[in-house]
Design an enzyme around this catalytic site. Structure first.
Site, PDB file in Angstrom:
ATOM      1  N   HIS A 118       2.533  11.251 -26.049  1.00 42.68           N
ATOM      2  CA  HIS A 118       4.036  11.565 -26.032  1.00 42.68           C
ATOM      3  C   HIS A 118       4.365  12.943 -25.348  1.00 42.68           C
ATOM      4  O   HIS A 118       5.401  12.992 -24.908  1.00 42.68           O
ATOM      5  CB  HIS A 118       4.517  11.531 -27.339  1.00 42.68           C
ATOM      6  CG  HIS A 118       4.677  10.270 -28.241  1.00 42.68           C
ATOM      7  ND1 HIS A 118       5.831   9.698 -28.821  1.00 42.68           N
ATOM      8  CD2 HIS A 118       3.890   9.037 -27.998  1.00 42.68           C
ATOM      9  CE1 HIS A 118       5.780   8.702 -29.507  1.00 42.68           C
ATOM     10  NE2 HIS A 118       4.619   8.297 -29.047  1.00 42.68           N
ATOM     11  N   ASP A 119       3.323  13.559 -25.438  1.00 42.53           N
ATOM     12  CA  ASP A 119       3.580  14.893 -24.525  1.00 42.53           C
ATOM     13  C   ASP A 119       3.528  14.429 -23.068  1.00 42.53           C
ATOM     14  O   ASP A 119       4.667  14.655 -22.156  1.00 42.53           O
ATOM     15  CB  ASP A 119       2.367  15.967 -24.608  1.00 42.53           C
ATOM     16  CG  ASP A 119       2.847  17.207 -23.847  1.00 42.53           C
ATOM     17  OD1 ASP A 119       3.953  17.527 -23.830  1.00 42.53           O
ATOM     18  OD2 ASP A 119       1.788  17.739 -23.497  1.00 42.53           O
ATOM     19  N   PRO A 218       7.933   4.164 -24.404  1.00 40.69           N
ATOM     20  CA  PRO A 218       8.105   2.541 -24.522  1.00 40.69           C
ATOM     21  C   PRO A 218       8.591   2.378 -26.051  1.00 40.69           C
ATOM     22  O   PRO A 218       7.871   2.984 -26.796  1.00 40.69           O
ATOM     23  CB  PRO A 218       6.730   1.981 -24.092  1.00 40.69           C
ATOM     24  CG  PRO A 218       5.902   3.026 -24.007  1.00 40.69           C
ATOM     25  CD  PRO A 218       6.669   4.361 -23.703  1.00 40.69           C
ATOM     26  N   HIS A 248      -4.057   1.830 -30.552  1.00 42.70           N
ATOM     27  CA  HIS A 248      -3.572   1.070 -31.683  1.00 42.70           C
ATOM     28  C   HIS A 248      -4.266   0.476 -32.715  1.00 42.70           C
ATOM     29  O   HIS A 248      -4.171  -0.414 -33.490  1.00 42.70           O
ATOM     30  CB  HIS A 248      -2.477   0.203 -31.290  1.00 42.70           C
ATOM     31  CG  HIS A 248      -1.041   0.660 -30.904  1.00 42.70           C
ATOM     32  ND1 HIS A 248      -0.032   0.356 -30.439  1.00 42.70           N
ATOM     33  CD2 HIS A 248      -0.696   2.019 -30.893  1.00 42.70           C
ATOM     34  CE1 HIS A 248       0.964   0.996 -29.984  1.00 42.70           C
ATOM     35  NE2 HIS A 248       0.583   2.062 -30.118  1.00 42.70           N
ATOM     36  N   THR A 301     -10.579  -2.111 -38.879  1.00 40.82           N
ATOM     37  CA  THR A 301     -11.416  -0.951 -38.872  1.00 40.82           C
ATOM     38  C   THR A 301     -10.425   0.151 -38.560  1.00 40.82           C
ATOM     39  O   THR A 301     -10.368   0.650 -37.478  1.00 40.82           O
ATOM     40  CB  THR A 301     -12.389  -1.138 -37.767  1.00 40.82           C
ATOM     41  OG1 THR A 301     -11.828  -1.382 -36.578  1.00 40.82           O
ATOM     42  CG2 THR A 301     -13.601  -1.918 -38.007  1.00 40.82           C
ATOM     43  N   ASP A 306     -11.549   1.820 -31.592  1.00 37.51           N
ATOM     44  CA  ASP A 306     -12.776   0.494 -30.822  1.00 37.51           C
ATOM     45  C   ASP A 306     -12.027  -0.732 -30.603  1.00 37.51           C
ATOM     46  O   ASP A 306     -10.754  -0.561 -30.342  1.00 37.51           O
ATOM     47  CB  ASP A 306     -13.574  -0.105 -32.111  1.00 37.51           C
ATOM     48  CG  ASP A 306     -12.722  -0.524 -33.303  1.00 37.51           C
ATOM     49  OD1 ASP A 306     -11.670  -0.892 -33.363  1.00 37.51           O
ATOM     50  OD2 ASP A 306     -13.582  -0.636 -34.504  1.00 37.51           O
TER      51      ASP A 306
HETATM   52  C1  HEM Z   1       2.292   0.526 -24.882  1.00 34.62           C
HETATM   53  C2  HEM Z   1       3.453   1.142 -25.541  1.00 34.62           C
HETATM   54  C3  HEM Z   1       3.268   1.801 -26.802  1.00 34.62           C
HETATM   55  C4  HEM Z   1       4.246   1.564 -27.984  1.00 34.62           C
HETATM   56  C5  HEM Z   1       5.466   0.494 -27.615  1.00 34.62           C
HETATM   57  C6  HEM Z   1       3.664   2.338 -28.717  1.00 34.62           C
HETATM   58  C7  HEM Z   1       4.472   2.520 -29.929  1.00 34.62           C
HETATM   59  C8  HEM Z   1       4.168   2.997 -31.351  1.00 34.62           C
HETATM   60  C9  HEM Z   1       4.603   3.145 -32.384  1.00 34.62           C
HETATM   61  C10 HEM Z   1       6.138   2.358 -32.888  1.00 34.62           C
HETATM   62  C11 HEM Z   1       3.857   3.581 -33.415  1.00 34.62           C
HETATM   63  C12 HEM Z   1       3.981   3.707 -35.068  1.00 34.62           C
HETATM   64  C13 HEM Z   1       4.965   4.879 -35.156  1.00 34.62           C
HETATM   65  C14 HEM Z   1       5.479   5.055 -36.774  1.00 34.62           C
HETATM   66  O1  HEM Z   1       6.064   4.188 -37.134  1.00 34.62           O
HETATM   67  O2  HEM Z   1       5.051   5.834 -37.375  1.00 34.62           O
HETATM   68  C15 HEM Z   1       2.639   3.806 -32.735  1.00 34.62           C
HETATM   69  C16 HEM Z   1       1.631   4.492 -33.357  1.00 34.62           C
HETATM   70  C17 HEM Z   1       0.427   5.236 -32.608  1.00 34.62           C
HETATM   71  N1  HEM Z   1       0.521   5.028 -31.296  1.00 34.62           N
HETATM   72 FE1  HEM Z   1       1.538   3.871 -29.973  1.00 34.62          FE
HETATM   73  N2  HEM Z   1       2.589   2.990 -28.628  1.00 34.62           N
HETATM   74  C18 HEM Z   1       2.494   2.768 -27.480  1.00 34.62           C
HETATM   75  C19 HEM Z   1       1.130   3.178 -26.634  1.00 34.62           C
HETATM   76  C20 HEM Z   1       0.335   3.974 -27.163  1.00 34.62           C
HETATM   77  C21 HEM Z   1      -0.790   5.135 -26.316  1.00 34.62           C
HETATM   78  C22 HEM Z   1      -0.717   4.867 -24.842  1.00 34.62           C
HETATM   79  C23 HEM Z   1      -1.312   5.561 -27.300  1.00 34.62           C
HETATM   80  C24 HEM Z   1      -2.342   6.598 -26.849  1.00 34.62           C
HETATM   81  C25 HEM Z   1      -3.108   6.769 -25.815  1.00 34.62           C
HETATM   82  C26 HEM Z   1      -0.859   5.285 -28.654  1.00 34.62           C
HETATM   83  C27 HEM Z   1      -1.271   6.064 -29.720  1.00 34.62           C
HETATM   84  C28 HEM Z   1      -0.636   5.722 -30.967  1.00 34.62           C
HETATM   85  C29 HEM Z   1      -1.410   6.144 -32.258  1.00 34.62           C
HETATM   86  C30 HEM Z   1      -2.724   6.788 -32.281  1.00 34.62           C
HETATM   87  C31 HEM Z   1      -0.538   5.688 -33.300  1.00 34.62           C
HETATM   88  C32 HEM Z   1      -0.836   5.864 -34.641  1.00 34.62           C
HETATM   89  C33 HEM Z   1      -0.469   7.651 -34.958  1.00 34.62           C
HETATM   90  C34 HEM Z   1      -0.299   7.937 -36.440  1.00 34.62           C
HETATM   91  O3  HEM Z   1      -1.287   7.233 -37.210  1.00 34.62           O
HETATM   92  O4  HEM Z   1      -0.028   9.029 -36.624  1.00 34.62           O
HETATM   93  N3  HEM Z   1       0.178   4.488 -28.388  1.00 34.62           N
HETATM   94  N4  HEM Z   1       2.770   3.691 -31.368  1.00 34.62           N
END
Ligand code: HEM
EC number: 1.11.1.7
Length: 380
Positions: A118-119, A218, A248, A301, A306
């Site tokens: 996000h940064d 996104p 994810h 997991t 992974d």
């Molecule tokens: C491809 C497009 C992506 C979309 C649409 C997306 C969207 C989201 C959404 C909606 C959440 C849940 C937020 C919530 O409701 O609390 C989430 C969680 C997360 N995303 Fe993505 N994301 C994307 C790509 C990425 C990328 C590129 C990364 C890191 C390289 C990432 C890492 C994470 C992680 C680790 C979580 C869990 C965070 C937590 O547990 O605090 N995401 N993402």
């Protein structure tokens, strides 16, 4: 079996090229985009109401994908950044950050991986996501943008920065700390299997605007075309995008981020029905019905970074439409199968893509600073 392997081998070569060894309901904003916005409790008390942010009224009303290249492409790997940048300036910097990340729990570590993403996608990797609201100078910084309301891990960055400042004041940027922390969290959550060097030398930005978050990050209901466009806008290709999506496989999501378009009764999604029923039960299980529960992203997991994510995509057991969308174009589908097939290939690609993402719109001494405190720009 032989045919399957041949297909996979072809996909590996064709798509990856040479590989080196290397939210509890609606409160988090996306739910406000529900086609059936019957329940829209206010945002969590910790966050001020989103009065000026461009909250989408429905997924279809979401702003169109950004133009192909609204931001300059990132510098080629290493341009302006270097591995071991702090060796002579603050030798302990990377170790200090690593220790701060080590002390965090698995959920916070997941949050740190997301914080880096996000940064980098808003104003580049410049720690703009860390700037706190200031009534006089900037009441609506990035951290108050809808996609950022559920970010976590800020306290780890602050702790690392305080420790680094105590050792070498004014030397290590918050942007580099965010990048190191994303790298270290990935290493810890993969049991050391994802282990890459992160070039450094970023400067911290001074601009942070909530209304730049929705157009650059996104949304969970993005289709594959929009996903590709939004990553391409940051200089990241489809291979990078699919590899990074493997994040994810860790962390949690608020139900509001997926319930409206993915769960019964309003859903028309291709989610596995039994999986959908489990999620529905978890999302409905609050005492008063108003809470926005969280669920794990990877039901198998949940705390391991992974390639289980890709198996979940294939078996239609993923939370977001954007996850499921990876099966909707032939190139992303092929990459999903390759990643599901080879943990090692995916781990290497993930590391490479994290480094590449870390090069997006990096700031220099000419347009940035080394912040003294990560939440605030330096006072003149
Ligand atoms: C491809 C497009 C992506 C979309 C649409 C997306 C969207 C989201 C959404 C909606 C959440 C849940 C937020 C919530 O409701 O609390 C989430 C969680 C997360 N995303 Fe993505 N994301 C994307 C790509 C990425 C990328 C590129 C990364 C890191 C390289 C990432 C890492 C994470 C992680 C680790 C979580 C869990 C965070 C937590 O547990 O605090 N995401 N993402």
């Amino acid at each position: 079996m032989a045919t399957k392997l041949a297909v996979l081998a072809t996909l590996v070569l064709a798509l990856l090229g040479p590989v080196s060894c290397q939210q509890q309901q609606a409160g988090y904003g996306y739910g406000a985009g529900s086609p059936t916005p019957t329940s829209s409790p206010p945002p969590p008390a910790a966050y001020p109401p989103m009065t000026t942010s461009p909250t989408p009224s429905s997924p279809t009303a979401y702003p169109p994908p950004p133009p192909p290249t609204p931001s300059p492409p990132p510098p080629a790997a290493g341009a302006g950044l270097s591995v071991g940048y702090y060796k002579d300036k603050c030798a302990e910097a990377e170790t200090i950050v690593q220790e701060a990340v080590r002390a965090a729990d698995a959920g916070t570590k997941a949050g740190l991986v997301r914080l880096f993403f996000h940064d980098c996608f808003v104003q580049g990797c410049d720690a703009s996501v860390l700037l706190k609201p200031d009534n006089d100078t900037n009441p609506q910084p990035e951290m108050l943008g809808v996609p950022n309301l559920s970010l976590r891990g800020f306290e780890v960055i602050d702790a690392a920065k305080a420790a680094v400042e105590a050792r070498c004041p004014g030397v290590v940027s918050c942007a580099d700390i965010v990048a190191f922390a994303g790298r270290d969290a990935s290493a810890f959550l993969s049991g050391g299997a994802i282990n890459f060097t992160m070039p450094a030398g970023r400067y911290d930005g001074t601009v942070s605007l909530a209304n730049e978050t929705l157009p650059n990050l996104p949304p969970p209901f993005a289709d594959v075309r929009r996903l590709k466009a939004m990553f391409a806008a940051k200089g990241l290709d489809t291979v990078d995008m699919v590899a990074l999506s493997g994040a994810h496989s860790i962390g949690r999501s608020h139900c509001s981020s997926f319930s409206s378009d993915r769960l019964p009764p309003s859903n028309t999604s291709d989610m596995d029905p039994a999986f959908a029923a489990t999620l529905q039960a978890s999302c409905a299980s609050s005492a008063n019905g108003a809470a926005d529960n969280t669920v794990v992203q990877d039901y198998r997991t949940p705390d391991q970074l992974d390639n289980q994510y890709y198996r979940n995509v294939i078996s239609h057991k993923v939370l977001f439409a954007s996850d499921a969308a990876l099966l909707k174009s032939s190139d992303t589908l092929g990459l999903v199968y390759v990643a599901a097939f080879s943990q090692k290939l995916w781990q290497d690609k993930f590391g490479q893509a994290m480094v590449k993402m870390g090069g997006v719109q990096v700031k220099t001494a000419a347009n940035g600073e080394i912040r003294r405190m990560c939440g605030y720009v330096n006072k003149p």
